[in-house]
Each structure stands twice: as structure tokens, then as C-alpha cells.
Design a protein around this motif. Structure first.
Motif, PDB file in Angstrom:
ATOM      1  N   GLU A 167       0.845  -1.194   0.000  1.00  0.00           N
ATOM      2  CA  GLU A 167       0.000   0.000   0.000  1.00  0.00           C
ATOM      3  C   GLU A 167       0.882   1.246   0.000  1.00  0.00           C
ATOM      4  OE1 GLU A 167      -4.047   1.562   2.228  1.00  0.00           O
ATOM      5  OE2 GLU A 167      -2.675   0.234   3.300  1.00  0.00           O
ATOM      6  N   ASP A 168       0.914   1.937  -1.142  1.00  0.00           N
ATOM      7  CA  ASP A 168       1.657   3.191  -1.292  1.00  0.00           C
ATOM      8  C   ASP A 168       3.124   3.030  -0.896  1.00  0.00           C
ATOM      9  OD1 ASP A 168       1.975   5.830  -1.998  1.00  0.00           O
ATOM     10  OD2 ASP A 168       1.473   6.585   0.001  1.00  0.00           O
ATOM     11  N   ARG A 169       3.767   1.979  -1.420  1.00  0.00           N
ATOM     12  CA  ARG A 169       5.186   1.748  -1.137  1.00  0.00           C
ATOM     13  C   ARG A 169       6.067   1.942  -2.371  1.00  0.00           C
ATOM     14  NH1 ARG A 169       6.497  -0.323   3.779  1.00  0.00           N
ATOM     15  NH2 ARG A 169       4.768  -1.055   5.074  1.00  0.00           N
ATOM     16  N   LYS A 170       5.563   1.601  -3.534  1.00  0.00           N
ATOM     17  CA  LYS A 170       6.380   1.687  -4.745  1.00  0.00           C
ATOM     18  C   LYS A 170       6.709   3.137  -5.076  1.00  0.00           C
ATOM     19  CE  LYS A 170       6.794  -0.219  -9.376  1.00  0.00           C
ATOM     20  NZ  LYS A 170       6.200  -1.100 -10.409  1.00  0.00           N
ATOM     21  N   ASP A 171       7.995   3.396  -5.354  1.00  0.00           N
ATOM     22  CA  ASP A 171       8.478   4.746  -5.695  1.00  0.00           C
ATOM     23  C   ASP A 171       8.133   5.767  -4.621  1.00  0.00           C
ATOM     24  OD1 ASP A 171       9.464   3.752  -8.129  1.00  0.00           O
ATOM     25  OD2 ASP A 171       7.556   4.124  -9.148  1.00  0.00           O
ATOM     26  N   ASN A 172       8.119   5.327  -3.381  1.00  0.00           N
ATOM     27  CA  ASN A 172       7.821   6.213  -2.259  1.00  0.00           C
ATOM     28  C   ASN A 172       8.944   6.080  -1.231  1.00  0.00           C
ATOM     29  OD1 ASN A 172       6.768   7.752  -0.200  1.00  0.00           O
ATOM     30  ND2 ASN A 172       5.058   6.374   0.264  1.00  0.00           N
ATOM     31  N   TYR A 173       9.799   7.084  -1.161  1.00  0.00           N
ATOM     32  CA  TYR A 173      10.958   7.007  -0.277  1.00  0.00           C
ATOM     33  C   TYR A 173      10.585   7.037   1.209  1.00  0.00           C
ATOM     34  CZ  TYR A 173      10.619  12.050   0.619  1.00  0.00           C
ATOM     35  OH  TYR A 173      10.187  13.296   1.013  1.00  0.00           O
ATOM     36  N   LYS A 174       9.343   7.358   1.532  1.00  0.00           N
ATOM     37  CA  LYS A 174       8.916   7.389   2.927  1.00  0.00           C
ATOM     38  C   LYS A 174       8.425   6.027   3.433  1.00  0.00           C
ATOM     39  CE  LYS A 174       6.921  11.109   4.427  1.00  0.00           C
ATOM     40  NZ  LYS A 174       8.083  11.747   5.062  1.00  0.00           N
ATOM     41  N   ALA A 175       8.337   5.043   2.536  1.00  0.00           N
ATOM     42  CA  ALA A 175       7.882   3.696   2.919  1.00  0.00           C
ATOM     43  C   ALA A 175       8.829   2.667   2.313  1.00  0.00           C
ATOM     44  CB  ALA A 175       6.452   3.447   2.439  1.00  0.00           C
ATOM     45  N   ASP A 176       9.253   1.705   3.087  1.00  0.00           N
ATOM     46  CA  ASP A 176      10.211   0.686   2.638  1.00  0.00           C
ATOM     47  C   ASP A 176       9.536  -0.268   1.654  1.00  0.00           C
ATOM     48  OD1 ASP A 176      12.084  -1.383   2.387  1.00  0.00           O
ATOM     49  OD2 ASP A 176      12.833  -1.063   4.413  1.00  0.00           O
ATOM     50  N   GLY A 177      10.071  -0.339   0.430  1.00  0.00           N
ATOM     51  CA  GLY A 177       9.478  -1.168  -0.619  1.00  0.00           C
ATOM     52  C   GLY A 177       9.732  -2.642  -0.463  1.00  0.00           C
ATOM     53  N   THR A 178      10.528  -3.048   0.539  1.00  0.00           N
ATOM     54  CA  THR A 178      10.782  -4.482   0.760  1.00  0.00           C
ATOM     55  C   THR A 178       9.851  -5.071   1.811  1.00  0.00           C
ATOM     56  OG1 THR A 178      12.494  -4.051   2.432  1.00  0.00           O
ATOM     57  CG2 THR A 178      13.199  -4.188   0.135  1.00  0.00           C
ATOM     58  N   TYR A 179       8.908  -4.263   2.296  1.00  0.00           N
ATOM     59  CA  TYR A 179       7.902  -4.753   3.247  1.00  0.00           C
ATOM     60  C   TYR A 179       6.550  -4.858   2.548  1.00  0.00           C
ATOM     61  CZ  TYR A 179      11.049  -4.258   7.237  1.00  0.00           C
ATOM     62  OH  TYR A 179      12.084  -4.414   8.117  1.00  0.00           O
ATOM     63  N   PHE A 180       5.688  -5.690   3.109  1.00  0.00           N
ATOM     64  CA  PHE A 180       4.372  -5.932   2.515  1.00  0.00           C
ATOM     65  C   PHE A 180       3.296  -5.686   3.561  1.00  0.00           C
ATOM     66  CE2 PHE A 180       7.592  -8.411   0.405  1.00  0.00           C
ATOM     67  CZ  PHE A 180       7.406  -8.037  -0.918  1.00  0.00           C
ATOM     68  N   ASP A 181       2.083  -5.383   3.083  1.00  0.00           N
ATOM     69  CA  ASP A 181       1.020  -4.911   3.966  1.00  0.00           C
ATOM     70  C   ASP A 181      -0.092  -5.940   4.119  1.00  0.00           C
ATOM     71  OD1 ASP A 181       1.943  -2.099   4.419  1.00  0.00           O
ATOM     72  OD2 ASP A 181       1.778  -2.040   2.242  1.00  0.00           O
ATOM     73  N   ASN A 182      -0.635  -5.979   5.313  1.00  0.00           N
ATOM     74  CA  ASN A 182      -1.814  -6.792   5.596  1.00  0.00           C
ATOM     75  C   ASN A 182      -3.050  -5.915   5.383  1.00  0.00           C
ATOM     76  OD1 ASN A 182      -3.829  -8.426   6.567  1.00  0.00           O
ATOM     77  ND2 ASN A 182      -3.041  -8.579   8.640  1.00  0.00           N
ATOM     78  N   LEU A 183      -3.756  -6.152   4.290  1.00  0.00           N
ATOM     79  CA  LEU A 183      -4.920  -5.329   3.951  1.00  0.00           C
ATOM     80  C   LEU A 183      -6.222  -5.944   4.442  1.00  0.00           C
ATOM     81  CD1 LEU A 183      -4.004  -4.180   0.329  1.00  0.00           C
ATOM     82  CD2 LEU A 183      -3.431  -3.138   2.523  1.00  0.00           C
ATOM     83  N   LYS A 184      -6.099  -6.904   5.341  1.00  0.00           N
ATOM     84  CA  LYS A 184      -7.274  -7.569   5.936  1.00  0.00           C
ATOM     85  C   LYS A 184      -8.122  -8.249   4.865  1.00  0.00           C
ATOM     86  CE  LYS A 184      -7.416  -4.438   9.897  1.00  0.00           C
ATOM     87  NZ  LYS A 184      -8.241  -3.484  10.692  1.00  0.00           N
ATOM     88  N   ILE A 185      -7.423  -8.868   3.889  1.00  0.00           N
ATOM     89  CA  ILE A 185      -8.124  -9.672   2.882  1.00  0.00           C
ATOM     90  C   ILE A 185      -8.589 -10.960   3.544  1.00  0.00           C
ATOM     91  CG2 ILE A 185      -7.912 -10.834   0.654  1.00  0.00           C
ATOM     92  CD1 ILE A 185      -7.685  -7.825   0.458  1.00  0.00           C
ATOM     93  N   THR A 186      -9.834 -11.296   3.388  1.00  0.00           N
ATOM     94  CA  THR A 186     -10.377 -12.473   4.079  1.00  0.00           C
ATOM     95  C   THR A 186     -10.470 -13.710   3.190  1.00  0.00           C
ATOM     96  OG1 THR A 186     -12.640 -11.777   3.530  1.00  0.00           O
ATOM     97  CG2 THR A 186     -11.723 -11.046   5.645  1.00  0.00           C
ATOM     98  N   ASP A 187     -10.409 -13.530   1.861  1.00  0.00           N
ATOM     99  CA  ASP A 187     -10.584 -14.693   0.995  1.00  0.00           C
ATOM    100  C   ASP A 187      -9.967 -14.403  -0.375  1.00  0.00           C
ATOM    101  OD1 ASP A 187     -11.912 -17.377   0.579  1.00  0.00           O
ATOM    102  OD2 ASP A 187     -12.775 -16.235  -1.077  1.00  0.00           O
ATOM    103  N   VAL A 188      -9.216 -15.378  -0.901  1.00  0.00           N
ATOM    104  CA  VAL A 188      -8.614 -15.256  -2.226  1.00  0.00           C
ATOM    105  C   VAL A 188      -8.896 -16.535  -3.003  1.00  0.00           C
ATOM    106  CG1 VAL A 188      -6.507 -14.960  -3.554  1.00  0.00           C
ATOM    107  CG2 VAL A 188      -6.773 -13.741  -1.388  1.00  0.00           C
ATOM    108  N   LYS A 189      -9.427 -16.398  -4.214  1.00  0.00           N
ATOM    109  CA  LYS A 189      -9.650 -17.547  -5.097  1.00  0.00           C
ATOM    110  C   LYS A 189      -8.911 -17.331  -6.402  1.00  0.00           C
ATOM    111  CE  LYS A 189     -14.122 -19.339  -3.506  1.00  0.00           C
ATOM    112  NZ  LYS A 189     -15.540 -19.610  -3.897  1.00  0.00           N
ATOM    113  N   LEU A 190      -8.212 -18.382  -6.846  1.00  0.00           N
ATOM    114  CA  LEU A 190      -7.479 -18.328  -8.103  1.00  0.00           C
ATOM    115  C   LEU A 190      -8.133 -19.286  -9.087  1.00  0.00           C
ATOM    116  CD1 LEU A 190      -4.959 -17.660  -9.894  1.00  0.00           C
ATOM    117  CD2 LEU A 190      -3.871 -19.656  -8.837  1.00  0.00           C
ATOM    118  N   TYR A 191      -8.495 -18.767 -10.260  1.00  0.00           N
ATOM    119  CA  TYR A 191      -9.061 -19.593 -11.329  1.00  0.00           C
ATOM    120  C   TYR A 191      -7.996 -19.752 -12.407  1.00  0.00           C
ATOM    121  CZ  TYR A 191     -13.541 -18.747  -9.058  1.00  0.00           C
ATOM    122  OH  TYR A 191     -14.567 -18.691  -8.147  1.00  0.00           O
ATOM    123  N   LEU A 192      -7.486 -20.968 -12.560  1.00  0.00           N
ATOM    124  CA  LEU A 192      -6.452 -21.275 -13.528  1.00  0.00           C
ATOM    125  C   LEU A 192      -7.037 -22.254 -14.533  1.00  0.00           C
ATOM    126  CD1 LEU A 192      -3.498 -20.822 -14.322  1.00  0.00           C
ATOM    127  CD2 LEU A 192      -2.888 -22.786 -12.902  1.00  0.00           C
TER     128      LEU A 192
END
Length: 305
Positions: A271-296
Motif C-alpha cells: 500500500e503506497d510503497r512503490k516509488d515512495n521514499y517514505k515507505a520501505d518497498g521491501t515490506y508488505f502490507d496486511n490489507l485484511k483480505i479475508t478470501d482469495v480464489k485463483l481460477y487457472l
């Protein structure tokens, strides 16, 4: 004859691998000495009759880390991020005899995700000279305006092909590096508004030449003269970005079809990390996603975040 345990094969002669007569390290330099943002940097290896172990090649980078000088008072302190070397480039391409073998777009993000998933603690520690400093986070050993810093990055850390293909290679080879448009992913200042620049002073590619003994060399050149095909198989990592999630309970993301079969799919959020010197781009955010489905194709896979 019945198989015999290795411990009981006491009359077996000693097998010594003497197929390689010697190995030497050679250094190759780019044609241009301009390493500014968005510049294309090409390193060409034109050694037609030499076998090389490109999988063990190393990219040497010497650079200077400078905080901005301004008449207006700026706050905070800039620190190099983890994996700074990979974030210096927008893309990296490897060509063999004029054919593109592997191209990595956004090598900083891809190598970060791959390393977090695949490296153990000892492997991460060994990559400290490459600028990979996990789990310690930012690279604090280099202070702005005081010293140059140098990195020695294994090519198999940046390019997927050399993580899997480790045999010797012969022919005209080209390594193309495209500098990032800006260096805001290479450092972080989370507590102020002071910015910084990274100036690359020198880039070198260090490659190991392999010289086989005469009998092995003769067999290899005989096969080459017959145009025997060489199969270079490897697992390619690709990144697909969704610019933004919709402000809704559900979102559908269609990813372009690939000709290769996907072995793994990794989903991560920033969340707002890419090309943003105020946030470390090597960290990732928990956006409280509750469910992910992949259709392959016709199959559905359910992932619990």
C-alpha cells in the motif's frame, strides 16, 4: 550382480574428476560509463571459443549515497533499504547469440519476494555483500556523504535462468541493465522529508572461464560443430501488478494468459510503497483480505490469507 553397500565397496578405485584443467576469473566492463537514471547499460562477452560458468558470475557495483542539499531545512535521515542493488535497475536482460533467454522486470521486487520465500537464514547471511540484509532490514552500515558503498551481487540472485541452469555456456553473450527512473525504492526516510540520490560510479561483471582437458574439449567441440542443440530449462518468475483494489467487498483481477504452465502463484499486497521514499518497498502490507480464489484454466484454487 547384487548391489553392494557403498561402505563395503572397499576394492573400488578412486575416481577423480579431472575433466576441468583450470578455471580463471575474468572481468568485463560496459561499453558506456553513463549510469544515470533510465540509462541502458550493456556488458557484452564476445569469447566464441571459451566455456563460461555464467551461473556463478557476479555483478560488482560501486556507488555513492548522497542526501540532498537544500537551502530549506529538511528533516529525517535517509538509509539504504534491504536489497538496494536490485532496486537500482528497472529491468535486467540476458541474451545468448542474439536471442533473449531471460528478462526480469522490476528485479528488486521479484528478487525480494523470491528470497523471502526460498532462502534460509544461512543463505541470507551469505548475501550480505550483495546488499541483502534480511531480517535486519535497512542497510545501516553506509552513511550518506561519508563513504562510497560497494555490492557484489551473484547473477543467479537477479536472473531466474541461472538459479536453475548451471552448465557452462559458450557464445556471444549480452547483459543489459536498465537503470531505474528514480532511486526512491533504494532508500527510506520514514520520519522526514529529506531525499537522497544514488550515483553509480562503476559496474563490472566478473565471470569464471572454464578450460576442460584436451579429451573433453575435443568431444565438446565435435558436438558444437554438428550444431547439437542445447536445452536451457529454468523456472521463470513474472510479476503482474494490479494498480489498485476497488473500494468494494469483492474485486476480480484478470491476468494475461501465459504460454508456460504456472507452478506457483504468490499473491502479496503493498500500500503506497512503490516509488515512495517514505515507505520501505521491501515490506508488505496486511490489507485484511479475508478470501482469495485463483481460477487457472478450468480449475479453482482457494487460498486462506
Amino acid at each position: 550382480m547384487d548391489s553392494v553397500s557403498e561402505k563395503l565397496q572397499i576394492f573400488q578405485p578412486v575416481n577423480v574428476d579431472e575433466s576441468i584443467a583450470r578455471e580463471e576469473w575474468h572481468t568485463y566492463h560496459p561499453f558506456t560509463k553513463s549510469f544515470k537514471n533510465s540509462d541502458e547499460i550493456e556488458i557484452v562477452i564476445n569469447q566464441q571459443d571459451v566455456f563460461m560458468d555464467i551461473s556463478q558470475a557476479e555483478l560488482y557495483i560501486e556507488a555513492k549515497f548522497l542526501e540532498e542539499v537544500s537551502t530549506v531545512v529538511k528533516t529525517g535521515k535517509c538509509s539504504l533499504t534491504n536489497n538496494v542493488g536490485a532496486f537500482l535497475f528497472e529491468s535486467i536482460t540476458y541474451e545468448l547469440n542474439g536471442k533473449v533467454i531471460d528478462k526480469v522486470r522490476d528485479p528488486g521486487l521479484i528478487s525480494t519476494v523470491k528470497s523471502l520465500l526460498c532462502l534460509n537464514q544461512n543463505e541470507s547471511t551469505a548475501l550480505d555483500v550483495a546488499g541483502w540484509n534480511w531480517p535486519n532490514g535497512t542497510v545501516k552500515s553506509y552513511e550518506p556523504q561519508t563513504d562510497n558503498f560497494s555490492l557484489l551481487i551473484p547473477l543467479n540472485f537477479l536472473l531466474n535462468v541461472f538459479s536453475d541452469y548451471t552448465s557452462a555456456i559458450m557464445g556471444t553473450q549480452k547483459l543489459k541493465l536498465v537503470r531505474a527512473k528514480k532511486d526512491d525504492n533504494c532508500y527510506v526516510n520514514s520520519e522526514g522529508n529529506k531525499k537522497a540520490d544514488i550515483t553509480i560510479l562503476n559496474i563490472e561483471l566478473r565471470v569464471k572461464h572454464i578450460y576442460p582437458n584436451d579429451s573433453v574439449k575435443l568431444k565438446l567441440f565435435e558436438a558444437i560443430s554438428k550444431d547439437k542443440p542445447v536445452f536451457i530449462g529454468f523456472r521463470k518468475w513474472e510479476i503482474h501488478e494490479l494498480p489498485a483494489l476497488r473500494q468494494a467487498r469483492k474485486d476480480v483481477w484478470t491476468v494475461k494468459a501465459a504460454s508456460e504452465r504456472a507452478r506457483y502463484v504468490v499473491v502479496f499486497f503493498q500500500e503506497d510503497r512503490k516509488d515512495n521514499y517514505k515507505a520501505d518497498g521491501t515490506y508488505f502490507d496486511n490489507l485484511k483480505i479475508t478470501d482469495v480464489k485463483l481460477y487457472l484454466n478450468s480449475e479453482a484454487y482457494h487460498m486462506n490469507p
